[in-house]
Write a protein that holds these residues in place. Structure first.
Motif, short mmCIF file in Angstrom:
data_model
loop_
_atom_site.label_atom_id
_atom_site.label_comp_id
_atom_site.label_asym_id
_atom_site.label_seq_id
_atom_site.Cartn_x
_atom_site.Cartn_y
_atom_site.Cartn_z
N VAL A 1 -9.93 8.74 0.96
CA VAL A 1 -10.39 10.05 1.40
C VAL A 1 -9.20 10.97 1.68
O VAL A 1 -9.19 12.15 1.31
N HIS A 2 -8.17 10.42 2.32
CA HIS A 2 -6.97 11.22 2.61
C HIS A 2 -6.32 11.69 1.32
O HIS A 2 -5.92 12.86 1.18
N LEU A 3 -6.22 10.77 0.34
CA LEU A 3 -5.62 11.13 -0.94
C LEU A 3 -6.44 12.20 -1.65
O LEU A 3 -5.89 13.18 -2.17
N TYR A 4 -7.75 12.02 -1.65
CA TYR A 4 -8.64 12.98 -2.32
C TYR A 4 -8.54 14.36 -1.68
O TYR A 4 -8.40 15.37 -2.38
N ALA B 1 -5.86 7.11 -10.58
CA ALA B 1 -5.67 5.92 -11.43
C ALA B 1 -4.57 5.04 -10.86
O ALA B 1 -4.67 3.80 -10.84
N PHE B 2 -3.51 5.67 -10.35
CA PHE B 2 -2.44 4.91 -9.71
C PHE B 2 -2.93 4.27 -8.40
O PHE B 2 -2.48 3.19 -8.03
N PHE B 3 -3.84 4.94 -7.72
CA PHE B 3 -4.45 4.37 -6.51
C PHE B 3 -5.15 3.07 -6.85
O PHE B 3 -5.01 2.06 -6.13
N LYS C 1 0.84 -1.19 0.00
CA LYS C 1 0.00 0.00 0.00
C LYS C 1 0.88 1.25 0.00
O LYS C 1 1.58 1.52 0.97
N ARG C 2 0.80 1.99 -1.07
CA ARG C 2 1.62 3.18 -1.20
C ARG C 2 0.94 4.38 -0.56
O ARG C 2 -0.29 4.48 -0.56
N THR C 3 1.74 5.30 -0.07
CA THR C 3 1.21 6.49 0.57
C THR C 3 0.72 7.47 -0.50
O THR C 3 1.03 7.33 -1.69
N SER C 4 -0.02 8.49 -0.06
CA SER C 4 -0.48 9.53 -0.98
C SER C 4 0.70 10.19 -1.68
O SER C 4 0.65 10.47 -2.88
N ALA C 5 1.76 10.44 -0.91
CA ALA C 5 2.95 11.08 -1.48
C ALA C 5 3.57 10.20 -2.57
O ALA C 5 3.99 10.70 -3.62
#
Length: 251
Positions: free
Chosen positions: A189-192, A222-224, A2-6
């Motif tokens: 939600v955090h990413l958005y 899309a990467f998510f 699981k990759r972070t938002s960054a």
């Protein structure tokens, strides 16, 4: 993994590096098409007449659905970009030529949920004073936005699944998205919401900055999707390998 938002944003910037022109042009075209249609409706219909008001609102909702279908094609373009596969401006019309009923059902249901919760604010906005109408419209828009985020945290992968699996039905895509989003809703939600500061900055550019922000945002989302499905750890060689693993249950 699981990759972070960054991490996902870094992947998006690398994917878009030197490739911004077509995603920006495609989003501009979608914006122009839907805006022109909406202006035609609001410009020629008399909203002081009840029948015209209802007709106008229905047409606006239909244009919202049209915009959603164009954005599905836009996501197809960005998936191809991320996968280093050929992509063209014509990708934005993908949903209209590949079993469109599936995309229509998914996006209609998501749109309907937003309409139902904001309708109590939209209707009075047409009969209120200009100031109250503006406040009610703003409240309705904010509610639709919040509902959209919440729904996306459950069903936001449905369109991607339909793009990757031509034999998958609409309801199956919604169920599969719900399954994949288990344990990932908070991440989504955090990413958005992490794009909110840039969105605020775009307001001070008279929204022109959105032309660059939205491709960046949608590429990251899309990467998510690719991260959740494990594709980033086990890259798909080509689109045929995706279709070979397609689901077979119809809607």
């Amino acid at each position: 993994m699981k990759r972070t938002s960054a991490n996902l944003k870094t992947l998006a910037r690398e994917s878009l590096a030197g490739n911004f022109s077509l995603p920006v042009s495609a989003y501009l075209l979608i914006t122009i098409l839907t805006s022109v249609l909406s202006m035609i409706v609001t410009g020629f219909l008399d909203v002081s007449n009840t029948v015209s008001l209802i007709t106008s609102q229905i047409l606006i909702y239909l244009f919202s659905l049209l915009s959603s279908l164009l954005m599905v094609g836009y996501d197809k373009m960005l998936l191809n970009l991320n996968r280093r596969q050929p992509y063209t401006l014509g990708n934005i019309f993908y949903a209209f030529s590949h079993n469109p009923d599936r995309f229509i059902v998914v996006n209609f249901l998501l749109l309907l949920a937003g309409i139902l919760v904001s309708l109590p604010f939209d209707i009075p906005s047409y009969t209120s004073t200009s100031w109250n109408a503006m406040v009610l419209s703003l409240v309705g828009m904010l509610i639709r936005s919040l509902v959209s985020i919440v729904l996306a945290a459950f069903f936001g992968l449905a369109n991607y699944l339909l793009l990757d699996y031509p034999d998958m039905g609409a309801m199956q895509a919604l169920k599969e998205s719900l399954r994949l989003m288990k344990g990932n809703k908070g991440r989504y939600v955090h990413l958005y919401l992490s794009f909110l500061p840039l969105t605020i900055v775009c307001i001070f550019t008279c929204y022109i900055g959105i032309l660059w922000l939205l491709p960046y945002m949608q590429t990251t989302l899309a990467f998510f999707y690719m991260d959740i499905t494990g594709e980033l750890d086990n890259p798909v060689v080509d689109s045929e390998s995706i279709q070979d693993n397609s689901f077979t249950n119809p809607m």
